[in-house]
Design an enzyme around this catalytic site. Structure first.
Site, PDB file in Angstrom:
ATOM      1  N   CYS A  24      79.439  64.173 118.707  1.00 35.93           N
ATOM      2  CA  CYS A  24      79.101  65.426 118.044  1.00 35.93           C
ATOM      3  C   CYS A  24      80.087  65.690 116.916  1.00 35.93           C
ATOM      4  O   CYS A  24      81.058  64.946 116.737  1.00 35.93           O
ATOM      5  CB  CYS A  24      79.104  66.597 119.026  1.00 35.93           C
ATOM      6  SG  CYS A  24      80.744  66.997 119.660  1.00 35.93           S
ATOM      7  N   CYS A  27      83.799  65.964 117.738  1.00 35.75           N
ATOM      8  CA  CYS A  27      84.516  64.691 117.859  1.00 35.75           C
ATOM      9  C   CYS A  27      85.056  64.258 116.496  1.00 35.75           C
ATOM     10  O   CYS A  27      86.219  63.834 116.377  1.00 35.75           O
ATOM     11  CB  CYS A  27      83.580  63.605 118.402  1.00 35.75           C
ATOM     12  SG  CYS A  27      82.853  63.963 120.003  1.00 35.75           S
ATOM     13  N   ASP A 453      74.346  62.886  74.052  1.00 35.66           N
ATOM     14  CA  ASP A 453      74.693  61.960  72.982  1.00 35.66           C
ATOM     15  C   ASP A 453      73.385  61.462  72.362  1.00 35.66           C
ATOM     16  O   ASP A 453      72.384  61.302  73.060  1.00 35.66           O
ATOM     17  CB  ASP A 453      75.484  60.786  73.568  1.00 35.66           C
ATOM     18  CG  ASP A 453      75.714  59.682  72.557  1.00 35.66           C
ATOM     19  OD1 ASP A 453      76.258  59.971  71.479  1.00 35.66           O
ATOM     20  OD2 ASP A 453      75.316  58.537  72.848  1.00 35.66           O
TER      21      ASP A 453
END
Length: 780
Positions: A24, A27, A453
Site C-alpha cells: 500500500c 509502505c 519559434d
C-alpha cells in the site's frame, strides 16, 4: 548559493531501486522516509511502479540503500548491468505473473469458501442447527490461508514498529475470527436453534450470541478481489510502456564481407549489431536501429514512434529510427546508434522516469496517508471506548472498531496519482508526446502564453522551390530541366531545393557537361549544349544577360515577401526567375486555433525581418509577432514576458532555442530538432507536427484533472466512511467491500486516459518536409 548547489549536483549520482513487498501507499512512505534519513540521500518511492529513484553522493555504495530498505521489512534490488536489461525485464514480468497466479488462487479459494458463510449469515432460513460451526470450518482457511499475506506483512511491520493497511486488515479480521470462536465455544452462538438476521448496520444486542465469521471471510475475499483488480489495472496502466519497450526488432540482416571481399547478408541477433554496421531492411520489416540510409528508396511507417499515420518517403542520406517499419522497397542502412542510445530506448527511459516521479500534489497525498493508519487506529480505539462507555454490548463496540479498522485503508489515496501518471504518460508515448516528469503537469495548467519559434516549428525549416517565373516564349519545363540539372551539382541548400523541386516537376534531370561554382554568386556550366548561368542577378549581368521589366518586377515582389530569387539564363539571354522559400507547415494554422481554444495566446518569435514574420503569422492566425531577434536574445524575450506576468510555454527545435526552452515555464521541443533543444525541454514532441504541442498540453491537463478527481474521491471516501463506521452505521463486511472497490474505482478512472485521442488523428496530413509541393509556373 548557486555555486554550492551546482557543486552538490555535480558530486551526486542517481540510482533506481526495484522495491518488493509493498502492499500500500503507507509502505512506500515508510521506505521513502527511511532512505531520506541517510546523509546526503534524497529518495522518492512510487507505490504504483514499485520503484525508488534515489539521488546519493558520488561514491556512495548503493548496497547501503538496499540494507536500509531491508531494515524496514521490504526487499530492494539494483537494476541489471548494461546489456542484461532485457533478461531482467523478462524475469521481472515472470515474477509478476507468478505473483498474480498465487493471488488468483487465493482469491478463488477464498471466494468458494466465503460464499456459503456469507449466505448463511445473510439468510436466516439457511441457519440450521450448529450452522455457526460449519461457518467456522469454512471461514478459518479463508482468514488464515487466503489472508496469510496480510498477517505476514502486518507482523513484519509490527517487528519494525510500523503500521500499514495490512495491520488494519489483519487486526480486524483476526479479531472477528477470535471473537466468533469465543462466542461459539463459550457463549450462546453455538447452541442449537440460534439464529441472527443480517443487518446493514451494527447490532446493539448482546454479542455472545453473535458471530462475525462472514465479516472475517468476506473482508478477506473482497480485499483480495480488490487487490487482484488493482494489480491487473496497474499492469494495464503500464502496458503502453511495455509495448514501447517491445517494439524493437529482435533480429537483423547485417552486411559482412566474405572471404572473397563481397558483401553477404548474415542474420544475427540484434545484440550483435554495432555502430557503423550496415544492415538490410526488406519491405515489411522493422528497422533494427537508428541509422542513415546508404542505399535504396522507400516509405517508412513511423506511427508506432510518432503517432503520425502517414508514411514518410526516405532515400539515400535520410535518417531512420529503429522500430519503424519499412513499407516500401529494400533499404541498406548504416547503424548510427544502438542499444540504450537509440530514439526508442531514450523514449522509453523518458516515459519510465516520468512515471516514477511524483507531482507536488502527490507529495501532499503522501504526507496525509503516512499519518492515516495511526490516526485510523486511534479512531478505532476511541470508538471502542465510546461504545463501551455508552453502555452498549461489547460485541457492538467490537464490531464498530473492526469496521473502522477495515474501512480506513488509505490505499486509494496512494494510487490516485501514480496510476493516472502511468496511463497518461504511456498514452502520450503512443502518440509521440514524451512528458519528462509529473511536476510538468502543473505547468501545462498554468500556461497562458505560448511562444513559437518560426523556422522548423511553424514552418518546415527547409527551402522549397515554390514558384517558376518565365520570360515570354520560354517553356517552364525547359527552364526547370536546365536550371535543375546545373543546380543539382551544387551542395548549397538553395541549389538543392531547386534541383529537388525541378525533379518533382519534370522527372529525371540532365547531367551537366561542365560545372563551375562561383562563390557567393551562383553556378554556371553547360547543360544539353546550352551555356547556363543560375544565381544572383549580378552574375547574369557579367554574361550580359539582363532581366526584362516583368521578370525584374516579379523578382522584386518575391524578395519583398522575404523569399529568395534565383535568376536563370542561357545562350546570352535571361530566361526566368526561380523563387525559393521556407514553407509554412500545412497543419500550423490548425495548431494555432487549437492553442487559442486551450486559452493560450500564441506569439511568433523569429530572427527574420518583420515583413516575413508578419506574413507567416498572418497565414497561421497569430496576432503577436516579435521579429529580428538574435538567437542569444530569445531567452531575454521569454524572461520579459514572464516579468510582465505571463506564464510562458515555448515550442522550439534548434540549438539557439535551448536557453529559451529552459527559461520558459513549459518547454516543448520538436523531436525533429536538435538534441540540445530536446534536452532543455520539459516535453518532447516526437513528430514534427505543431498540433502535437496542443495534444501534449491537452493530455497533460487531462492527466492532472484525473489525478485531482482521484484524490478528491479518495479523500472524500475516507473522511466520510470512517465516521459512518465509528457510529455503527456500517457492517464490517460491507466496509471491506467498499474499501476494496474504492481502490479499483480510482484505478479505473485513471484507465479512461487510454481513450484519449489526438485531434491530429482526425486529419492525417503529410508533413511538408516529407514531400515537395510542385512549383507554380508563372509566365511573365
Amino acid at each position: 548559493m548557486t555555486t554550492e548547489s551546482t557543486r552538490t549536483e555535480a558530486n551526486s549520482t542517481g540510482v533506481e531501486l526495484q522495491i518488493g513487498g509493498m502492499t500500500c501507499a503507507s509502505c512506500a512512505n515508510r521506505v521513502e522516509k527511511k532512505l531520506n534519513k541517510l546523509d546526503g540521500v534524497e529518495a522518492s518511492v512510487n507505490y504504483a511502479t514499485e520503484k525508488a529513484k534515489v539521488t546519493l553522493p558520488e561514491g556512495y555504495d548503493p548496497q547501503f540503500l538496499i540494507a536500509e530498505v531491508e531494515k524496514t521489512g521490504y526487499t530492494a534490488e539494483l537494476p541489471a548491468p548494461k546489456g542484461a536489461k532485457p533478461r531482467n525485464t523478462e524475469a521481472r514480468h515472470a515474477s509478476e505473473d507468478a505473483e498474480m497466479k498465487v493471488l488468483k488462487q487465493r482469491l478463488i479459494g477464498a471466494a468458494i469458501l466465503s460464499v456459503p458463510v456469507i449466505a448463511m449469515a445473510m439468510i436466516p432460513t439457511l441457519q440450521f442447527d450448529y450452522w455457526g460451526f460449519a461457518s467456522l470450518v469454512l471461514a478459518a482457511p479463508v482468514v488464515v490461508w487466503a489472508g496469510w499475506p496480510f498477517h505476514q506483512a502486518a507482523w513484519a511491520n509490527f517487528r519494525h514498529g510500523a503500521a500499514t493497511m495490512d495491520t488494519l486488515i489483519s487486526v480486524g479480521t483476526s479479531a472477528a475470527l477470535v471473537w466468533s470462536v469465543i462466542a461459539l465455544f463459550f457463549g450462546t452462538a453455538g447452541q442449537p436453534g440460534v439464529v441472527h438476521p443480517f443487518e446493514l448496520t451494527i447490532s446493539r444486542s448482546d454479542g455472545m450470541g453473535h458471530i462475525y465469521l462472514e465479516v472475517a471471510a468476506g473482508v478477506i475475499t473482497f480485499i483480495l478481489l480488490g487487490r487482484y483488480f488493482e494489480k491487473r489495472s496497474k499492469r494495464s496502466a503500464g502496458a503502453a510502456l511495455r509495448a514501447l519497450l517491445e517494439l524493437g526488432a529482435k533480429e537483423v540482416s547485417i552486411l559482412r564481407h566474405s572471404a572473397k571481399g563481397e558483401k553477404t547478408e548474415q542474420r544475427v541477433s540484434i545484440d550483435e549489431l554495432s555502430e557503423g554496421d550496415e544492415f538490410v531492411v526488406r519491405p515489411g520489416e522493422k528497422i533494427a536501429t537508428d541509422g542513415v540510409i546508404t542505399s535504396g528508396r522507400s516509405a517508412i511507417d513511423a506511427s508506432m514512434l510518432t503517432g503520425e499515420s502517414v508514411p514518410v518517403e526516405v532515400t539515400v542520406g535520410d535518417s531512420v529510427a529503429g522500430a519503424t517499419v519499412n513499407a516500401g522497397g529494400r533499404l541498406v542502412v548504416e547503424a548510427t546508434r544502438v542499444g540504450s542510445d537509440t530514439q526508442l530506448a531514450q523514449m522509453a527511459k523518458m516515459v519510465e522516469d516520468a512515471q516514477s516521479g511524483k507531482a507536488e500534489i502527490q507529495r501532499l497525498a503522501d504526507r496525509v496517508s503516512s499519518v492515516f493508519v495511526p490516526v485510523a487506529i486511534a479512531v478505532a480505539v476511541a470508538a471502542l471506548g465510546a461504545w463501551l462507555m455508552a453502555g452498549f454490548p461489547v460485541s457492538a463496540a467490537f464490531t464498530a472498531t473492526v469496521a473502522v479498522l477495515i474501512i480506513a485503508c488509505p490505499c486509494a489515496l496512494g494510487l490516485a496519482t501514480p496510476t493516472a501518471l502511468l496511463v497518461g504518460t504511456g498514452r502520450g508515448a503512443q502518440m509521440g508526446v514524451l512528458i519528462k516528469g509529473p511536476e510538468i503537469l502543473e505547468s501545462t495548467r498554468k500556461a497562458d502564453t505560448i511562444v513559437l519559434d518560426k523556422t522548423g516549428t511553424v514552418t518546415t525549416g527547409k527551402m522549397t522551390l515554390t514558384e517558376v517565373i518565365t520570360a515570354d516564349g520560354v517553356d517552364s519545363d525547359e527552364l526547370l530541366r536546365l536550371a535543375g540539372g546545373l543546380e543539382g551539382h551544387s551542395e548549397h541548400p538553395i541549389a538543392q531545393a531547386i534541383a529537388v523541386g525541378a525533379s518533382a516537376q519534370v522527372g529525371e534531370l540532365p547531367a551537366p557537361e561542365s560545372f563551375e561554382n562561383i562563390e557567393g554568386q551562383g553556378v554556371q556550366g553547360v547543360v544539353k549544349g546550352h551555356a547556363v548561368v543560375a544565381g544572383r542577378e549580378t552574375l547574369l549581368a557579367e554574361w550580359s544577360m539582363h532581366l526584362d521589366g516583368d521578370l525584374a518586377a516579379a523578382k522584386q515582389a518575391a524578395e519583398r515577401q522575404g523569399k529568395t530569387s534565383i535568376t536563370v539564363g542561357w545562350n546570352g539571354q535571361a530566361r526566368g526567375v526561380l523563387v525559393v522559400s521556407d514553407q509554412v507547415k500545412p497543419t500550423s494554422a490548425e495548431a494555432i486555433s487549437q492553442f487559442k481554444a486551450l486559452g493560450l495566446r500564441p506569439v511568433l518569435l523569429t530572427g527574420d525581418n518583420q515583413t516575413v514574420a508578419e506574413q507567416v503569422a498572418a497565414q497561421v492566425g497569430i496576432e503577436h509577432v516579435i521579429a529580428e531577434v538574435l538567437p542569444k536574445d530569445k531567452v531575454d524575450v521569454v524572461a520579459r514576458l514572464q516579468d510582465a506576468g505571463d506564464v510562458v510555454a515555448m515550442v522550439g527545435d534548434g540549438v539557439n532555442d535551448a536557453p529559451a526552452l529552459a527559461q520558459s515555464d513549459l518547454g516543448l521541443a520538436m523531436g525533429t530538432g536538435t538534441d540540445v533543444a530536446i534536452e532543455a525541454a520539459d516535453i518532447t514532441l516526437v513528430r514534427g507536427d505543431l498540433r502535437a504541442a496542443a495534444d501534449a498540453i491537452r493530455l497533460s491537463r487531462k492527466t492532472l484533472r484525473t489525478i485531482k478527481q482521484n484524490l478528491f474521491w479518495a479523500f472524500a471516501y475516507n473522511t466520510t466512511a470512517i465516521p459512518i463506521a465509528a457510529f455503527g452505521l456500517l457492517n464490517p463486511m460491507l466496509a471491506g467491500a467498499a474499501m476494496a472497490f474504492s481502490s479499483v474505482s480510482v484505478v479505473t478512472n485513471s484507465l479512461r486516459l487510454r481513450r484519449f485521442k489526438a485531434q491530429a488523428d482526425q486529419h492525417a496530413t503529410t508533413e511538408p518536409s516529407e514531400t515537395t509541393p510542385a512549383p507554380q509556373p508563372v509566365n511573365a
